[in-house]
Design a protein around this motif. Sequence first.
Motif, short mmCIF file in Angstrom:
data_model
loop_
_atom_site.label_atom_id
_atom_site.label_comp_id
_atom_site.label_asym_id
_atom_site.label_seq_id
_atom_site.Cartn_x
_atom_site.Cartn_y
_atom_site.Cartn_z
N THR A 1 0.84 -1.20 0.00
CA THR A 1 0.00 0.00 0.00
C THR A 1 0.87 1.25 0.00
O THR A 1 1.99 1.26 0.51
CB THR A 1 -0.95 0.04 1.21
OG1 THR A 1 -0.19 -0.03 2.41
CG2 THR A 1 -1.94 -1.10 1.16
N ALA A 2 0.34 2.32 -0.59
CA ALA A 2 1.09 3.58 -0.68
C ALA A 2 1.26 4.22 0.70
O ALA A 2 2.27 4.86 0.95
CB ALA A 2 0.38 4.54 -1.63
N GLU A 3 0.26 4.04 1.57
CA GLU A 3 0.30 4.62 2.91
C GLU A 3 -0.77 3.95 3.75
O GLU A 3 -1.64 3.27 3.23
CB GLU A 3 0.06 6.14 2.85
CG GLU A 3 -1.26 6.50 2.20
CD GLU A 3 -1.37 7.97 1.82
OE1 GLU A 3 -0.38 8.70 1.99
OE2 GLU A 3 -2.44 8.36 1.35
N ARG A 4 -0.73 4.16 5.06
CA ARG A 4 -1.75 3.61 5.95
C ARG A 4 -3.08 4.30 5.69
O ARG A 4 -3.12 5.50 5.40
CB ARG A 4 -1.36 3.80 7.40
CG ARG A 4 -0.09 3.04 7.79
CD ARG A 4 0.17 3.14 9.28
NE ARG A 4 -0.80 2.40 10.05
CZ ARG A 4 -0.74 1.09 10.31
NH1 ARG A 4 0.25 0.38 9.84
NH2 ARG A 4 -1.66 0.51 11.05
N ALA A 5 -4.15 3.55 5.79
CA ALA A 5 -5.48 4.13 5.59
C ALA A 5 -5.77 5.17 6.66
O ALA A 5 -5.50 4.95 7.84
CB ALA A 5 -6.52 3.02 5.64
N GLU A 6 -6.31 6.28 6.23
CA GLU A 6 -6.68 7.36 7.16
C GLU A 6 -8.18 7.33 7.45
O GLU A 6 -8.80 8.37 7.66
CB GLU A 6 -6.27 8.72 6.58
CG GLU A 6 -4.77 8.86 6.46
CD GLU A 6 -4.35 10.16 5.81
OE1 GLU A 6 -5.23 10.95 5.41
OE2 GLU A 6 -3.13 10.38 5.69
N TYR A 7 -8.77 6.14 7.42
CA TYR A 7 -10.18 5.97 7.71
C TYR A 7 -10.37 4.66 8.46
O TYR A 7 -9.51 3.78 8.42
CB TYR A 7 -11.02 5.96 6.42
CG TYR A 7 -10.57 4.92 5.42
CD1 TYR A 7 -11.01 3.60 5.51
CD2 TYR A 7 -9.68 5.24 4.40
CE1 TYR A 7 -10.59 2.64 4.61
CE2 TYR A 7 -9.26 4.29 3.49
CZ TYR A 7 -9.73 3.00 3.59
OH TYR A 7 -9.31 2.05 2.70
N LEU A 8 -11.47 4.55 9.16
CA LEU A 8 -11.82 3.31 9.84
C LEU A 8 -12.88 2.60 9.01
O LEU A 8 -13.83 3.23 8.53
CB LEU A 8 -12.37 3.60 11.24
CG LEU A 8 -11.38 4.23 12.21
CD1 LEU A 8 -12.08 4.55 13.53
CD2 LEU A 8 -10.21 3.30 12.45
N TRP A 9 -12.72 1.29 8.86
CA TRP A 9 -13.66 0.52 8.05
C TRP A 9 -13.65 -0.92 8.52
O TRP A 9 -12.60 -1.49 8.76
CB TRP A 9 -13.26 0.60 6.58
CG TRP A 9 -14.23 -0.03 5.65
CD1 TRP A 9 -15.49 0.38 5.37
CD2 TRP A 9 -14.01 -1.20 4.86
NE1 TRP A 9 -16.09 -0.44 4.47
CE2 TRP A 9 -15.18 -1.44 4.13
CE3 TRP A 9 -12.95 -2.07 4.71
CZ2 TRP A 9 -15.32 -2.50 3.26
CZ3 TRP A 9 -13.10 -3.12 3.84
CH2 TRP A 9 -14.27 -3.34 3.12
N GLY A 10 -14.81 -1.51 8.65
CA GLY A 10 -14.91 -2.91 9.00
C GLY A 10 -15.01 -3.13 10.49
O GLY A 10 -14.99 -2.18 11.26
#
Length: 83
Positions: free
Chosen positions: A12-21
């Motif tokens: 991945t390009a960077e860590r996700a800046e959102y919460l999901w799941g």
Amino acid sequence: VNGRAVGGESYTAERAEYLWGPVEVPKGAVVVLGDNRNNSFDSHVWGVLPEGNIIGKAVVKYWPFGTAGVVRRSDALAAVGEE
């Protein structure tokens, strides 16, 4: 995947800046996530994808370069522990 956390997403390009799941994926559907998590219009935005909406087939992967080559179904299943 199948009740186990998926980790080590070094692609991945960077860590996700959102919460999901967590998300329960119904039979006949898939989750599709882009490798550029924060700029991908994917399942974290629009949900699961019905398998009938998949119109292509992956045959070659080119990234990361060290693992470039032909995509085999057995390799894909092994990646999620379903050999």
